[in-house]
Scaffold this motif. Sequence first.
Motif, short mmCIF file in Angstrom:
data_model
loop_
_atom_site.label_atom_id
_atom_site.label_comp_id
_atom_site.label_asym_id
_atom_site.label_seq_id
_atom_site.Cartn_x
_atom_site.Cartn_y
_atom_site.Cartn_z
N HIS A 145 0.84 -1.19 0.00
CA HIS A 145 0.00 0.00 0.00
C HIS A 145 0.88 1.24 0.00
N ASP A 202 5.90 2.83 6.94
CA ASP A 202 4.54 2.35 6.67
C ASP A 202 3.86 3.31 5.68
N ASN A 203 3.94 3.19 4.39
CA ASN A 203 4.60 2.14 3.69
C ASN A 203 5.25 2.68 2.42
N GLU A 218 -5.43 1.51 2.26
CA GLU A 218 -5.13 0.44 3.23
C GLU A 218 -5.39 0.90 4.65
N GLU A 219 -4.90 2.09 4.95
CA GLU A 219 -5.01 2.60 6.33
C GLU A 219 -6.46 2.91 6.69
N ASP A 237 4.85 -4.68 3.47
CA ASP A 237 4.36 -3.54 4.24
C ASP A 237 5.30 -3.37 5.44
ZN LIG Z 1 1.01 -0.35 6.45
#
Ligand SMILES: [Zn+2]
Length: 421
Positions: A242, A260-261, A292-293, A320
Amino acid sequence: MTKLFFLICLAPFCLICQNDATKNFTKKLCSPEFHGRGYVNNGDIIAADFIAETFEGIGVSNINGSYFQEFYFPVNTFPGKMLVKINNKELRPGIDYIVGASSTGGEYHLKPVFIDGSDLLSKNKIQTIFNNNQETIGNSVFVVNNTKYSADSTKKIKRLIKDLNQLVAVAEITNEKFIWSVGRKTTRFPILKVKESAIPKNTQTIDLKIDQKFIPNHMAKNVIGYIPSKRKNSKSIVFSAHYDHLGRMGSETYFPGANDNASGTAMLVHLAKYFIKNPSKYNIYFMAFAGEEAGLIGSHFMAENPVLELEKIAFVLNLDIMGSGEEGITVVNGRVHKKAYNKLLRLNKKQQYLSSIKARGEAANSDHYWFSQKGVPAFFIYTRGNNKHYHDIFDTYEELTFDSFEPISNLLIKFTKTCLK
Ligand SMILES: [Zn+2]
């Protein structure tokens, strides 16, 4: 510059140049112009366009003329003013406080009502406190001390704080590391966390100026590229990472999301460069996921609307948190796909890429998850090391060591060579 340097640089896959390129790419994704790759100032879209340009520059193909797969979701954002004052003293965002990701905004001049976390555990007690403050409740913020309880009670109190927030503004006093997130709804009253050291016992006033905007239909984009097999193989390997992060908490503060990331996205690019020069027997897909988050939304959309038949995916390797690795890596689903995991171990033993490879079972903690749910074999690999910054403003490019970056890429390249044997 030494002769050796020249020789290395003339090699087909120049390690030193690649390392610089990787670092520059990561640094760029973490820079303020990408706004933490979230939902303020179109940070995530700027990142998507940059990744697509990078894919194109390397020579990675797109699908039917586009690198993008669009999808929509609601998101809560903080695009402008972000001001918290206690007794007229301004607090530092991300250090002294974080606002709840789903918090509403507005301007408030509030009087604190100090309560203990344990008061929330007793229905009678909290009811009495409410009754005693009935007349001023509209101008109150309930300040809940959640610093002195066991892990279990702290968790319980956090849940009760959310319930309380449906009725009144709430500030949780905590000594925990701040972990921010992405909100997909908006609360009726403001909610924030404040470090114990930032809120004196004699607090008389808490002022908030929070510019908040709910976006009901944010358009996000997965970025997908692929490199066809040299043998016209119908099977494919998917590398995913991501690229989104948490964005901005007000116009002055952003979450760089280096480990991240940005680091995993850089790994996609790094691998793409390798496979362009050294085509695999598999079709290699690179999927840079958005959202993603916000709850694995981009990968979920992909699993429901795949750009290739899921049955034809030999393996998904989701990357990730690739920025450290002094302590090795962990493989989520390593206990599920034991044969493939043992292969990683064997390859590592032979070549001594990494100091340690640990296995975990299933977990819905990154973008491999929806593929797993569809029966596609998938690993989620993350590095372990000294860098403990996570979902905070300190997850910066400068904190990355890239300790295992090259070894991981070598291990994964080897894995793709033997994957289906
Ligand atoms: Zn992540």
